[in-house]
Design a protein around this motif. Structure first.
Motif, PDB file in Angstrom:
ATOM      1  N   GLU A 208     117.629 124.802  48.420  1.00 19.06           N
ATOM      2  CA  GLU A 208     117.018 123.720  49.218  1.00 19.06           C
ATOM      3  C   GLU A 208     117.151 122.501  48.846  1.00 19.06           C
ATOM      4  OE1 GLU A 208     112.705 126.816  49.968  1.00 19.06           O
ATOM      5  OE2 GLU A 208     113.242 125.823  47.568  1.00 19.06           O
ATOM      6  N   THR A 376     112.547 126.423  54.481  1.00 11.44           N
ATOM      7  CA  THR A 376     113.365 125.377  53.597  1.00 11.44           C
ATOM      8  C   THR A 376     114.651 125.652  53.489  1.00 11.44           C
ATOM      9  OG1 THR A 376     112.085 125.800  51.978  1.00 11.44           O
ATOM     10  CG2 THR A 376     110.820 124.466  53.781  1.00 11.44           C
ATOM     11  N   ARG A 377     114.841 127.227  53.184  1.00 15.13           N
ATOM     12  CA  ARG A 377     116.549 127.640  52.348  1.00 15.13           C
ATOM     13  C   ARG A 377     118.330 127.510  53.935  1.00 15.13           C
ATOM     14  NH1 ARG A 377     115.073 133.104  48.658  1.00 15.13           N
ATOM     15  NH2 ARG A 377     113.176 132.302  48.061  1.00 15.13           N
TER      16      ARG A 377
END
Length: 481
Positions: A208, A376-377
């Motif tokens: 992230e 968000t990864r």
């Protein structure tokens, strides 16, 4: 999961890719000109691939689905398409590719029956991009037409238009079939725990990432400078009769310049800046707007043609010229900000919210969102190479050096990044990887929905398969046994 049908998976892989990939050109029912009128194909023995051989092209009808025909040469071109996309064809049979083509035609046929509308302007633009690519490869439109055994480029464009329209109809019909499919938490749980532990997927290492962006400030002097340039160009067009298209080719700073600034088929819901659409729908044909600003730059615009609820426009876009002093001031600001973060005077998240010029991320503390997954990864093996290089060696909480990025306009901006979380490669864990598991469960449910839809529509649709392919072991009931 192992029971998922090959052709259903293939349509997920290919149907959207084929329509959007600019570099791949496949002409349905159009022979590729080869010496002695031959095309390269692959023999089929007991539904297996053998050494490629050459045969004379025969435009025989392989199958009919509703309003659509599949030719044997279409299967040959499907092999070429897969190879152009870098997909190995050694284990893909002619029967499997025919099954995929039949699915495409079934979707397109029922899209027409259901009155699904596709954007004519989008398809025309797609064809133009394909022609441009072919011209860049072969050297001229005449050579392209000859290569595809057409009398002229207009004939090829017409055929390409038909192909792209069929593919677009198919993809829109597929979307319509699955758009309302959802999975519940209970279904997600059942999906995950039905997979034997030794067969559960392994997820790659992920990170992230957050960033802070500082952009050189566009001062009033720079703004006035670009407006004056646009006014000068406008005056030459309006008062002296100069060609807007020619001025766009000479001065406009975006990709439409090579087409004289032309943007076709704008609708009120088109994904363009509001200010741009306001101008497009407020002018009469031939009128030239005053200079106006959008988030992308400064424009003037003229309306070429009004077609009902669509307009064709030409525009010229310019960007303010920033002085070196302004650029240096932005660099000094981010250097100072980085030092304060490293020294613990302010957190990265606080600094992003207070100082970052990137509106999309600042309110989330600079956190980047993966445009593919929506979370968000970022999978380190699939990240944008530039971003991957910038964060690959960062530890959690470490702040990168300052990077000078340039956007498509050529405008400089400075940024620093940090890794807020790292996830090592691991076997799927229900609690930690719930969103990914949910996505897999949804995909399986969508595939089942497609299978049900196909089985139903095949029974309702006229389908005729050539006797040469009656021994194929299709995953769907195309033979209607």
């Amino acid at each position: 999961m192992k029971s998922i049908k090959f052709t259903v998976i293939l349509i997920f892989m290919m149907s959207l890719t084929t329509f959007h990939a600019q570099e791949v050109v496949v002409v349905d029912s159009t022979g590729v000109a080869q010496e002695n009128n031959e095309v390269l194909t692959t023999s089929i023995v007991k539904d297996t691939i053998k050494v490629p051989f050459k045969r004379f092209k025969a435009e025989g009808v392989t199958a009919v689905v509703g309003d659509y025909v599949v030719l044997d040469s279409d299967i040959d071109k499907s092999y070429l398409e897969l190879q152009q996309q870098g997909i190995g064809v050694e284990d893909i049979t002619r029967c499997q590719l025919l099954g995929k083509l039949l699915e495409d035609k079934l979707y397109a046929h029922h899209a027409k029956q259901d009155s699904i509308v596709v954007s004519e302007a989008e398809i025309t633009s797609q064809v133009d991009q394909q022609i441009q690519y072919m011209v860049s490869e072969l050297g001229s439109e005449d050579k392209v037409a000859k290569y595809y055994r057409k009398d002229n480029i207009a004939e090829l464009k017409t055929e390409l238009y038909t192909v792209n329209r069929t593919l677009k109809l198919a993809s829109e019909m597929q979307r319509a079939v699955i758009e309302k499919v959802e999975v519940t938490p209970e279904e997600t749980s059942q999906f995950f725990y039905s997979i034997p532990e030794e067969d559960r997927p392994v997820f790659s290492a992920e990170v992230e990432v957050a960033q802070i962006v500082i952009e050189p400030e566009v001062n009033e002097e720079a703004r006035q400078g670009v407006i004056e340039r646009l006014n000068s160009i406008r005056e030459d067009i309006v008062d002296n009769g100069s060609s807007f298209a020619t001025k766009a080719v000479l001065y406009s700073k975006d990709g439409t310049a090579q087409k004289g600034g032309l943007i076709e088929g704008i609708q009120r819901n088109s994904p363009l800046a509001k200010e741009f659409k306001d101008q497009a729908f407020s002018l009469l044909e031939g009128e030239v707007s005053e200079p106006f600003e959008t988030e992308f730059g400064f424009h003037i615009l003229t309306v070429d043609k009004i077609r009902g609820q669509e307009v064709d426009v030409r525009h010229i876009i310019l960007f303010p010229e920033l002085s070196q002093d302004v650029i240096d001031a932005a660099r000094a600001e981010i250097d100072d900000l980085r030092e304060k973060i490293v020294n613990g005077e302010i957190t990265f998240e606080e600094a992003a919210k207070k100082y970052s010029d990137e509106t999309e991320t600042k309110n989330n503390g600079g956190q980047l969102v993966n445009p593919v997954t929506g979370d968000t990864r970022f999978d380190l093996t699939k990240m944008d190479p530039t971003l991957s290089a910038q964060v690959y060696n960062l530890e959690n909480g470490e702040v990168s050096k300052v990077y000078n990025d340039r956007d498509y306009t050529g405008k400089s901006k400075f940024k620093i990044l940090t890794v807020t979380n790292k996830y090592d490669e691991h076997k799927a864990d229900y609690a930690k990887d719930y969103e990914k598991i949910k996505a897999l469960a949804l995909k399986e449910k969508q595939i089942r929905e497609i299978e049900i839809w196909q089985d139903k529509k095949i029974k309702e649709t006229y389908v005729n398969v050539n006797e040469d392919y009656l021994d194929c072991d299709f995953s769907s009931n195309w033979i209607k046994k």
